[in-house]
Each structure stands twice: as structure tokens, then as C-alpha cells.
Design a protein around this motif. Structure first.
Motif, PDB file in Angstrom:
ATOM      1  N   THR B 217       0.806  -1.222   0.000  1.00  0.00           N
ATOM      2  CA  THR B 217       0.000   0.000   0.000  1.00  0.00           C
ATOM      3  C   THR B 217       0.842   1.276   0.000  1.00  0.00           C
ATOM      4  O   THR B 217       0.303   2.372  -0.040  1.00  0.00           O
ATOM      5  CB  THR B 217      -0.927   0.048   1.231  1.00  0.00           C
ATOM      6  N   THR B 218       2.153   1.139   0.029  1.00  0.00           N
ATOM      7  CA  THR B 218       3.014   2.320   0.165  1.00  0.00           C
ATOM      8  C   THR B 218       2.808   3.326  -0.967  1.00  0.00           C
ATOM      9  O   THR B 218       2.681   4.524  -0.719  1.00  0.00           O
ATOM     10  CB  THR B 218       4.497   1.899   0.240  1.00  0.00           C
ATOM     11  N   SER B 219       2.746   2.860  -2.215  1.00  0.00           N
ATOM     12  CA  SER B 219       2.592   3.799  -3.336  1.00  0.00           C
ATOM     13  C   SER B 219       1.198   4.387  -3.386  1.00  0.00           C
ATOM     14  O   SER B 219       1.029   5.549  -3.776  1.00  0.00           O
ATOM     15  CB  SER B 219       2.852   3.087  -4.666  1.00  0.00           C
ATOM     16  N   GLY B 220       0.201   3.597  -2.996  1.00  0.00           N
ATOM     17  CA  GLY B 220      -1.193   4.058  -3.062  1.00  0.00           C
ATOM     18  C   GLY B 220      -1.397   5.325  -2.262  1.00  0.00           C
ATOM     19  O   GLY B 220      -2.117   6.243  -2.683  1.00  0.00           O
ATOM     20  N   ASP B 221      -0.729   5.402  -1.111  1.00  0.00           N
ATOM     21  CA  ASP B 221      -0.849   6.592  -0.260  1.00  0.00           C
ATOM     22  C   ASP B 221      -0.247   7.828  -0.945  1.00  0.00           C
ATOM     23  O   ASP B 221      -0.520   8.955  -0.553  1.00  0.00           O
ATOM     24  CB  ASP B 221      -0.127   6.363   1.084  1.00  0.00           C
ATOM     25  N   PHE B 222       0.599   7.591  -1.927  1.00  0.00           N
ATOM     26  CA  PHE B 222       1.349   8.660  -2.584  1.00  0.00           C
ATOM     27  C   PHE B 222       0.607   9.228  -3.802  1.00  0.00           C
ATOM     28  O   PHE B 222       0.936  10.296  -4.299  1.00  0.00           O
ATOM     29  CB  PHE B 222       2.695   8.060  -3.015  1.00  0.00           C
ATOM     30  N   LEU B 223      -0.423   8.493  -4.274  1.00  0.00           N
ATOM     31  CA  LEU B 223      -1.083   8.855  -5.538  1.00  0.00           C
ATOM     32  C   LEU B 223      -1.693  10.258  -5.495  1.00  0.00           C
ATOM     33  O   LEU B 223      -1.585  11.014  -6.468  1.00  0.00           O
ATOM     34  CB  LEU B 223      -2.161   7.819  -5.884  1.00  0.00           C
ATOM     35  N   VAL B 224      -2.332  10.596  -4.394  1.00  0.00           N
ATOM     36  CA  VAL B 224      -3.011  11.888  -4.309  1.00  0.00           C
ATOM     37  C   VAL B 224      -2.007  13.032  -4.476  1.00  0.00           C
ATOM     38  O   VAL B 224      -2.281  14.028  -5.152  1.00  0.00           O
ATOM     39  CB  VAL B 224      -3.737  12.008  -2.949  1.00  0.00           C
ATOM     40  N   VAL B 225      -0.834  12.874  -3.889  1.00  0.00           N
ATOM     41  CA  VAL B 225       0.187  13.921  -3.995  1.00  0.00           C
ATOM     42  C   VAL B 225       0.720  13.988  -5.429  1.00  0.00           C
ATOM     43  O   VAL B 225       1.004  15.078  -5.947  1.00  0.00           O
ATOM     44  CB  VAL B 225       1.342  13.659  -2.999  1.00  0.00           C
ATOM     45  N   ILE B 226       0.833  12.839  -6.067  1.00  0.00           N
ATOM     46  CA  ILE B 226       1.296  12.813  -7.469  1.00  0.00           C
ATOM     47  C   ILE B 226       0.306  13.593  -8.340  1.00  0.00           C
ATOM     48  O   ILE B 226       0.694  14.439  -9.154  1.00  0.00           O
ATOM     49  CB  ILE B 226       1.394  11.352  -7.984  1.00  0.00           C
ATOM     50  N   ILE B 227      -0.969  13.295  -8.159  1.00  0.00           N
ATOM     51  CA  ILE B 227      -1.986  13.976  -8.966  1.00  0.00           C
ATOM     52  C   ILE B 227      -1.987  15.472  -8.651  1.00  0.00           C
ATOM     53  O   ILE B 227      -2.108  16.310  -9.556  1.00  0.00           O
ATOM     54  CB  ILE B 227      -3.381  13.347  -8.708  1.00  0.00           C
TER      55      ILE B 227
END
Lengths: 435, 295
Positions: B217-227
Motif C-alpha cells: 500500500t506504500t505507493s497508493g498513499d502517494f497517488l493523491v500527492v502525485i496527482i
């Protein structure tokens, strides 16, 4: 026009759903005129089973499963089998309220609730009270220390007491400058105000009180800020991912600082993540764990232990939970509910609820029982009973909460497990008055 | 304040990881107009491929290359086998968002089924640190910074110095016109997915290297910041995404220094909202309204 019709239909549907949920508020067990042969009785597990707090759901499941095994083996409750059913709160109030409403509205023969936990208790406790549903919360939130809700029970010490134990251990280890690092979120943050209040009493100086956002890719700035204030020790609670990142980066920045950690460190997930990030030997050198304590001994615990061992697999983890105080007291909650139903000859929560506190209060005219079978036998013989179960003597106060002691533990890299080091008695914590 | 200089350094590291991901995300979106919410899961699956390589005693840097290759191929296949059939059957923007959400769940659970729910770590150089202009960087952090700079320079050269880059920019600006002008748009779309996936793979590995211990789940938490970084820079604009990553990287780290660390993500979004209120098209690019998906 079409939009208006659609909106009207949606509103009507929403109203209907709300009405159905409201009507179901009494729970399945409530109001039953006959208590035998009504079908399987349900202990609802209103806990997080996904998300950062999912470990708490595991603790409750590993208390409920052995309890229903023991109860059903003894013939059930008033001739009815019992079962556990999970309702996932995901660890926050937004998801917990609909989960609680769904549980109350749709569960046939719901007789009691295991939960809620800290993050969702303020939002869901009123719903459960309104439904006259006994709840056995693991919420450490101090706002429940003097709860007047007759249906609210808490069998493990509150977070303010845990905070005192953490600070006292830091002092006992000889430290003076304390950094407090807790992840943002109700569950961890419930400890912080009490820690800040008790630290000056113990002569501790709080150098930093960091509330860190969980699951960030980096905490280097927070680490630098913490190191700049030169703490002797870090008091911490966090999820495995966040703590591994934080302490891994702390180690890389040259900050090998001793840590006093809450009960989160008892989970193998947390230990794996941290030993991966810091190394097992470093973790063993630096870490002290503070966990609510009652000895793993006595007939009540033995039955719990043997049953859990027999159930190992499919979500039941013997090694992780056989000594876990939250699993043991959840087990006791189920046994207490079952005996209270038997004592009152009713599965109606409103009727049997007063018997729970009675069964958990000692008395000279009472027979001490340690297992469900012993309790059943004593009740059949028209005796009054006092339950001392897997969690030992609970010492319930007038608010249905317990005080309790704490133990200190160290990490053994050879066995990859925590080992008992000492006990912080409740008397020492009581002496730390916060005024 | 003595912590300001180190915080600038840490901001650059955070921005580097974010830039790799945000540029990958926006390059593909700019050309195809598909909001691929499974992007973070491509990062995760690729980073776990690197873990598999690394756990066999092979250097994590080789693992990163393999992860980039895997991410590229996976992204290409996702487009060909999933998005393209949906687009042909008439699914458009919002439908594709739901498809991508479903795909994200499938990939995440697929990876979970293979790896299990625990925490993992790369065998990477630890303990080495270098003082650069008074800032103490670890070996890993310097490597991440260097990788991001090289990748961004490569993207810049691709977009400005090659025919493919010009074709990509043409497709991003107006694909119908590009097609009429003889640009092989289908091939350009394929290459955009390949590049996006490669950057996702590399970003996933750098993210996991930086977090020390990682899970599915580590990358999933990062998606919002990427967007957020991609939108801040102007959706579809690679340079905008780089700038967006820098702004968010600095905003989050400095908010952790001067404010409560608990608000660092919230601060990033406050900045995003304020910037978009003043400049709806993002800090750089032309606003990408009324765009249509490209196959």
C-alpha cells in the motif's frame, strides 16, 4: 423535470433507508419474548479490520473466536448457538457510523458489541447506547474514563493511564529530555495530552511533541528538527510503515536514541517493519515496550490459551494473541455476556445488561468461576458468581472501566519476540495525580 | 535558522521522487487524456519486481532498471488490453476513471496475493552519508536526486530535440490536427504509455528505497500527492509537473519545519487550491478542458 423526479426518488429512498436503520436500532436480540430456540446469537465486532488500525480488529477476533468455541461446546446460551460477526469501521468515524447503523439494523439476534475502538468510539457509542446494546470498547480515550452510559464497558486501562506508564518508565530509565512522536489520528493522539501533563510532575522536559502524518515517503525534516533539540529518549506510537520510515531515517541521520513504545510494538507487523528498518540488534538495544499487564496464568487463561491454540489458522493467530490483553479481555467480555444472559434467563440486552457488572464484581457471598462451564454449573445450582477469566481479576469500577498495571518488555532478536522485563504497578500510576 | 538549509535539501529529495512520478503520470495523460488511477499500482508492482531481483543478490540499481522495463511493458499492456477495448466500445472519461480504479484494486490485491501483507526492504547501501553544502545526505538520497535530474533532463531532451517529442507535444495539444498532419498518433500513444510506465517503475523503486520499509500500500498513499503535483503544474504538461513537484516538495517539508508535521499534506493541498483559484490552468500549462481520450 427528469432531474427533479430522480432527486425526489433518491430522497424517498434515502428516507426509507434511514427509517429502516432507525427502526432496527433495538438490535436483533432486543425485545425477544422467548430466549431459547431463537437462532444463533451474534456478538458484533465493531472494529477496524482494514486500514492502519486493522491490528485492533485482529485482537478482538482472537478473543471472540475462542469464546464462542467454549460457549458453543458447553451448549450455547439458553440453548442458542453464538457466533462472531465483523463490521469494519476502517478506523475512522466516517466509516464507523454507517457500519454501526448497518449492524444494528440488519443483524438478527445481535446481543452485544465488541468495540468500538478509540477512533470511532465518540461517534458510535451514542448509537449503541440508544439501541440499549452492551459494548466492550477498547477505546483508550480518557473521555470515557467516567462514562455514565450503563451499556459501556472497558476492560483495559485508558490511554491517560498508559501515558503515565510511558512517562514513568522514561523517568525510571534515567532520562530527562523526552521527545514525543505520535502519528496523527485519534488512536495515537489520545495519549499525548496526558503525557504532556504528567511529564513536569516527573521532572521530564518535553523537547518536541511531533504529530506526524502517517505513511509519508520521508520524515527527514521532522527527524532533523527532533535531533536539533537533543532528546535523551523518544516516546512513540505509530503504524508500522510510518515508524519504520521515521526511525530508519533517524538511524541514518545518526540518531540512535532510546525509545519507549506503546502496545503497538507488541504486533509482529510492527516489529518486522522496525527490525527491517533499524536492524534487530539496534531495536533490541534501544526499545522498551509498555503494555497493559495481567499475568498469563490461572484456569481462565489456560482454557483461553488451549482453545486459541486449537483454533490456530484462518484468522486466529495463537502465537500473536495468546498473551494479548485485548484478546483475553474480549474473550472475558463474551463469557460475561453469555453468563449474564443465562443468569437473567434473557437474551434481551436491556434485561441482561445489569447482570454483567454483577458477575464481574467480587463478593463474599459469591462463587468464583474461571470458565463458562463453571459459571453455568454454579448458576444452575442457584449460586451467585464472580468471573475471573483469561484477563484475571478485572477490578471494574463504577464507570465500568478498569485501572490495571503495565509491564515493560524488551525485544529479543534471537526469538524475534518481546520478553517480559518488569511490572509498573497500578499504585505507582495512581500516585501520579494530574490535579 | 540552522534547519533551513537541511530542509531545502530534504525538500529536493521529496520533490525528486514526486517529479519522477508526476512527470510519468502527466506525460501519459497529456497524450491520451486517460486519468490512470492505477498509476500508483504500476509503481508498486514494478518496485516489487525490483525487490524480487534484489532479493536474489543482484544490485538494487539493476533492479531499478528491470522495474522500469517492467513498468513500461505493464503500462503498454494495460492500455492495449484494457483501456483501448473500453474506448472502442464507447467508454469515455468518467467511465475510464472507474475502470482505472478497478484496475488499481486488481493489481494491488494481485501483488498482495503474491507478496503477502508484510513489510519488505531492499538490500541497499546504508550508513553512508555525505555533507553537501552543509546538508547531510545519505548515499541513497543523493542517488535519488541524481536519478531524478537525469530523468528530467532526458524527458526535456526527448520533448524538445526529437521528432518523437514533437509528435508527443503535437498529440497533447491537438491530436486530431496531429493525425491530419501525418503524425502516427497510435504509435505515439503506445510510446507515451511505455515512457509513463518506465518512470512509474523508477519512481516506485526510489520511493521504496527512501521509505526504508515498504508494503503493497506504500505507493497508493502517494497517488493523491502525485496527482496534486500534476494538476498544480497544469495537467498534461511535463515541465509543469516538474514545477508542481518542486512546489509541493518544498511546501510539505517547510510546513513540517515551521508548523505541525501533521498538516504537511494538508498544506500542499491548500497551496494547490489557492493556486488553482488564482490560475485555473495551473502554474504553467494551458488549461486542458474538453479533452477527449486517445487510442
Amino acid at each position: 423535470m427528469t432531474t427533479r423526479v430522480t432527486m425526489a426518488r433518491l430522497s424517498a429512498t434515502a428516507t426509507l433507508v434511514a427509517l429502516v436503520a432507525g427502526c432496527g436500532g433495538g438490535g436483533g436480540g432486543g425485545g425477544s419474548s422467548s430466549s431459547s430456540g431463537v437462532g444463533t446469537l451474534v456478538f458484533g465486532e465493531l472494529m477496524p479490520f482494514t486500514g492502519d488500525q486493522a491490528t485492533e480488529g485482529g485482537q478482538v477476533t482472537n478473543g471472540c473466536q475462542p469464546a464462542i468455541a467454549v460457549i458453543n461446546k458447553a451448549g450455547g446460551v439458553l440453548g442458542n448457538k453464538v457466533t462472531c460477526q465483523e463490521f469494519d469501521t476502517r478506523g475512522d468515524a466516517v466509516d464507523a457510523v454507517p457500519a454501526a447503523q448497518k449492524m444494528l439494523a440488519t443483524t438478527t439476534n445481535l446481543v452485544g458489541v465488541l468495540g468500538p475502538s478509540t477512533a470511532e468510539a465518540p461517534a458510535t457509542e451514542p448509537l449503541l447506547q440508544q439501541a440499549n446494546m452492551p459494548m466492550f470498547s477498547v477505546a483508550g480515550d480518557p473521555q470515557f474514563d467516567k462514562s455514565t452510559d450503563p451499556y459501556f464497558y472497558r476492560f483495559t486501562p485508558a490511554d491517560d493511564l498508559a501515558a503515565k506508564a510511558l512517562a514513568l518508565e522514561a523517568k525510571n530509565l534515567g532520562y530527562k529530555r523526552v521527545a514525543v512522536v505520535f502519528t496523527a489520528g485519534d488512536s495515537a493522539q489520545a495519549n499525548v495530552p496526558s503525557l504532556q501533563a504528567v511529564a513536569p510532575i516527573l521532572g521530564l522536559q518535553i523537547t518536541d511533541a511531533l504529530s506526524i502524518t502517517p505513511n509519508q515517503p520521508s520524515y527527514r525534516t521532522e527527524v532533523a528538527k527532533l535531533l536539533a533539540n537533543h532528546p535523551d529518549v523518544i516516546i512513540n506510537e505509530g503504524d508500522p510503515q510510518s515508524d519504520a520510515t521515521f526511525f530508519g531515517q533517524l538511524k541514518e541521520a545518526g540518531g540512535n536514541i532510546p525509545m519507549v513504545i506503546t502496545a503497538v510494538a507488541t504486533f509482529s507487523d510492527w516489529q518486522n517493519a522496525m527490525s527491517t528498518a533499524m536492524g534487530s540488534a539496534v531495536l533490541a538495544d534501544l526499545m522498551t515496550v509498555i503494555d497493559p499487564y495481567t499475568p498469563t496464568e490461572g484456569e481462565g487463561w489456560q482454557v483461553f490459551n488451549d482453545t486459541l491454540k486449537g483454533l490456530h489458522g484462518n484468522g486466529v493467530d495463537y502465537k500473536q494473541y495468546n498473551a494479548d490483553i485485548y484478546s483475553r479481555t474480549t474473550y472475558d467480555a463474551c463469557i460475561a455476556m453469555a453468563l449474564a444472559m443465562t443468569a437473567s434467563n434473557s437474551i434481551d440486552p436491556k434485561t441482561y445488561n445489569p447482570h454483567i457488572a454483577d458477575i464481574l464484581t467480587p463478593g463474599s457471598d459469591k462463587t468464583t468461576v474461571h470458565t463458562y462451564q463453571e459459571g453455568l454449573d454454579a448458576l444452575k445450582a442457584s449460586k451467585k458468581i464472580y468471573l475471573v477469566g483469561a484477563g484475571g481479576e478485572l477490578g471494574l469500577n463504577q464507570y465500568h472501566s478498569v485501572a490495571g498495571a503495565f509491564e515493560t518488555q524488551h525485544y529479543d532478536p534471537a526469538t524475534k519476540a518481546l520478553v517480559h522485563v518488569g511490572v509498573i504497578p497500578n499504585d505507582e500510576l495512581k500516585a501520579l495525580s494530574l490535579g | 535558522m540552522s534547519l533551513i538549509l537541511p530542509t531545502i535539501g530534504f525538500s529536493l529529495i521529496s520533490a525528486s521522487i514526486l517529479a519522477l512520478a508526476a512527470v510519468g503520470f502527466t506525460l501519459q495523460f497529456g497524450v491520451t487524456n486517460i486519468l490512470n488511477l492505477a498509476f500508483a499500482e504500476v509503481m508498486t508492482s514494478s518496485a516489487f519486481v525490483a525487490y524480487w531481483v534484489n532479493s536474489r543478490g543482484i544490485s538494487i540499481w539493476i533492479g531499478m532498471l528491470v522495474a522500469g522495463l517492467f513498468g513500461a511493458i505493464l503500462s503498454l499492456l494495460i492500455n492495449r488490453w484494457l483501456y483501448r477495448p473500453f474506448i472502442r466500445s464507447g467508454t469515455r472519461l468518467f467511465g475510464l476513471i472507474i475502470v482505472s480504479m478497478g484496475l488499481a484494486l486488481i493489481i494491488q490485491n494481485g501483488v498482495l496475493a503474491i507478496t503477502g501483507p508484510g513489510f519488505f526492504t531492499y538490500d541497499q547501501p546504508h550508513g553512508l552519508a555525505f555533507d553537501v553544502a552543509g546538508i547531510r545526505f545519505t548515499y541513497t538520497e543523493l542517488a535519488i536526486l541524481l536519478i531524478a535530474v537525469v530523468a528530467m533532463a532526458a524527458v526535456h531532451l526527448l520533448l524538445t530535440r526529437t521528432r518523437l517529442g514533437k509528435a508527443m507535444r503535437a498529440c497533447s495539444a491537438d491530436s486530431a490536427l496531429a493525425r491530419c498532419s501525418g503524425v502516427p498518433t497510435a504509435r505515439v500513444v503506445d510510446i507515451a504509455w511505455l515512457l509513463s510506465g518506465a518512470l512509474a517503475g523508477i519512481a516506485g523503486v526510489t520511493l521504496f528505497m527512501n521509505t526504508t520499509a515498504f508494503s503493497v500500500t506504500t505507493s497508493g498513499d502517494f497517488l493523491v500527492v502525485i496527482i496534486a503535483a500534476a494538476i498544480l503544474g497544469g495537467v498534461g504538461d511535463a515541465y509543469g509537473a516538474m514545477l508542481g513537484a518542486l512546489i509541493i516538495g518544498f511546501a510539505t517539508e517547510f510546513s513540517a519545519l515551521f508548523l505541525n508535521s501533521a498538516y504537511k499534506t494538508a498544506i500542499a493541498f491548500v497551496i494547490l487550491v489557492v493556486v488553482l483559484l488564482i490560475r485555473p490552468q495551473g502554474v504553467r500549462a494551458a488549461f486542458a478542458a474538453a479533452r477527449e481520450v486517445q487510442t
